[in-house]
Design an enzyme around this catalytic site. Structure first.
Site, mmCIF file in Angstrom:
data_model
loop_
_atom_site.group_PDB
_atom_site.id
_atom_site.type_symbol
_atom_site.label_atom_id
_atom_site.label_comp_id
_atom_site.label_asym_id
_atom_site.label_seq_id
_atom_site.Cartn_x
_atom_site.Cartn_y
_atom_site.Cartn_z
ATOM 1 N N HIS A 177 0.812 -1.217 0.000
ATOM 2 C CA HIS A 177 0.000 0.000 0.000
ATOM 3 C C HIS A 177 0.850 1.273 0.000
ATOM 4 O O HIS A 177 2.017 1.231 -0.366
ATOM 5 C CB HIS A 177 -0.996 -0.051 1.156
ATOM 6 C CG HIS A 177 -1.641 -1.412 1.261
ATOM 7 N ND1 HIS A 177 -2.537 -1.859 0.322
ATOM 8 C CD2 HIS A 177 -1.451 -2.437 2.133
ATOM 9 C CE1 HIS A 177 -2.896 -3.115 0.637
ATOM 10 N NE2 HIS A 177 -2.247 -3.484 1.713
ATOM 11 N N GLU A 212 -2.358 -0.233 7.983
ATOM 12 C CA GLU A 212 -1.446 -1.232 7.447
ATOM 13 C C GLU A 212 -0.275 -0.603 6.698
ATOM 14 O O GLU A 212 0.865 -1.066 6.821
ATOM 15 C CB GLU A 212 -2.198 -2.181 6.512
ATOM 16 C CG GLU A 212 -1.321 -3.270 5.924
ATOM 17 C CD GLU A 212 -2.035 -4.147 4.927
ATOM 18 O OE1 GLU A 212 -1.381 -5.049 4.365
ATOM 19 O OE2 GLU A 212 -3.243 -3.938 4.691
ATOM 20 N N HIS A 244 3.006 -7.306 4.249
ATOM 21 C CA HIS A 244 1.626 -6.887 4.476
ATOM 22 C C HIS A 244 1.173 -7.259 5.887
ATOM 23 O O HIS A 244 1.913 -7.884 6.651
ATOM 24 C CB HIS A 244 0.693 -7.579 3.469
ATOM 25 C CG HIS A 244 0.756 -7.023 2.086
ATOM 26 N ND1 HIS A 244 -0.215 -6.207 1.560
ATOM 27 C CD2 HIS A 244 1.687 -7.181 1.116
ATOM 28 C CE1 HIS A 244 0.112 -5.872 0.323
ATOM 29 N NE2 HIS A 244 1.267 -6.452 0.033
ATOM 30 N N GLU A 261 2.158 -12.130 5.083
ATOM 31 C CA GLU A 261 1.080 -11.536 5.876
ATOM 32 C C GLU A 261 1.498 -11.696 7.332
ATOM 33 O O GLU A 261 1.338 -12.746 7.935
ATOM 34 C CB GLU A 261 -0.242 -12.237 5.589
ATOM 35 C CG GLU A 261 -0.772 -12.037 4.175
ATOM 36 C CD GLU A 261 -1.405 -10.674 3.965
ATOM 37 O OE1 GLU A 261 -1.345 -9.845 4.905
ATOM 38 O OE2 GLU A 261 -1.965 -10.439 2.887
#
Length: 283
Positions: A79, A117, A172, A248
């Protein structure tokens, strides 16, 4: 949290000091350690400020005291801080690597406290970058700060492919709202679309998983199997021509995981586990 800023789309850093290993977490966080956890791979990212070719070709000088650099690692912090203010741009379709399209990027998830995040992934990535670079690894980032937009997921893959990277790791955190959903998982392209994905990409994912488990992290309770999550819907992995995996780190909606994600100590430990996996893969 202090945010680091660097010029250009691609950030390459070189240093020459040894890296120390650490225990998993300080005593104040040991209770949360048993639930160290994973993040949703439904999140991917937006549009670069400079062309991929120009970004990949810009390199910083190696200090004379640095050890010889033999490996290149691309780090892809998920992101970006400016994505939410540019929804039309990040919602634009880009190739998904399997004949379809994905959105250019997303804004990412947030913890219950509002901690985003994108800020978490940037912080962890900078930590990984600095420690790898300190041991003589050439490090390239797919974004240079946490205030921009993008780049898109296909551009991120292109940066890695054009760099001839030995390993590509996307960082992430998840936002799963399931009851007691916690734990880390490592995504990789499956079914594979080229020999690199079939062999080296899977080995990288497995090395990262093994390092996370060895460091005390708990595999995801809600997705994948034993901390590995084969995916066909992630453009960055589908388009990869270099060994690539997506970490993740934990579920930001889990109170136990958030207790690690939102602390400097927890983020430092995530970084150390990711580094351990990268080093195990590189040999």
């Amino acid at each position: 949290m202090t945010r680091c800023r660097h010029s250009g789309l691609v950030d390459e850093v070189w240093h020459g000091v040894e890296v120390r290993s650490r225990s998993f977490l300080p005593a104040c966080l040991l209770a949360a350690t048993a639930l160290l956890a994973g993040c949703a791979s439904t999140t991917e990212d937006a549009t670069p400020a400079t062309s991929t070719a120009a970004a990949v070709s810009s390199e910083s000088a190696v200090p004379p005291t640095s050890p010889a650099v033999h490996r290149t690692v691309v780090l892809d912090p998920g992101h970006n801080g400016g994505n939410a203010a540019h929804l039309a741009q990040i919602n634009a379709p880009v190739p998904d690597g399997r004949g379809g399209t994905k959105t250019c990027n997303t804004t990412g998830t947030t913890a219950a406290s509002g901690y985003p995040e994108h800020e978490f992934t940037w912080d962890v990535t900078v930590r990984v970058r600095d420690l790898l670079a300190a041991s003589g690894v050439r490090v390239i980032l797919t974004r240079s700060d946490d205030t921009g937009v993008g780049p898109c997921v296909d551009e991120r893959a292109a940066i890695a492919n054009q760099s001839d990277a030995d390993a590509v790791v996307s960082i992430h955190a998840d936002g799963n709202t399931g009851a007691d959903a916690h734990g880390f998982h490592i995504a990789y392209a499956d079914p594979p679309l080229n020999p690199v994905q079939a062999e080296a990409g899977t080995r990288l994912a497995t090395a990262l998983r093994d390092a996370m488990v060895a460091g005390g992290a708990v595999p995801s309770t809600y997705v994948g199997s034993a901390g590995l999550n084969p995916r066909a819907d992630l453009a960055g992995l589908n388009l990869a021509e270099r060994p690539s995996a997506l970490v993740e780190c934990g579920n930001m909606r889990s109170a136990a995981d958030a207790a690690l994600i939102e602390t400097a100590e927890g983020r430092a430990r995530y970084a150390e586990l990711i580094i351990a996996g990268i080093r195990a893969f590189l040999g």
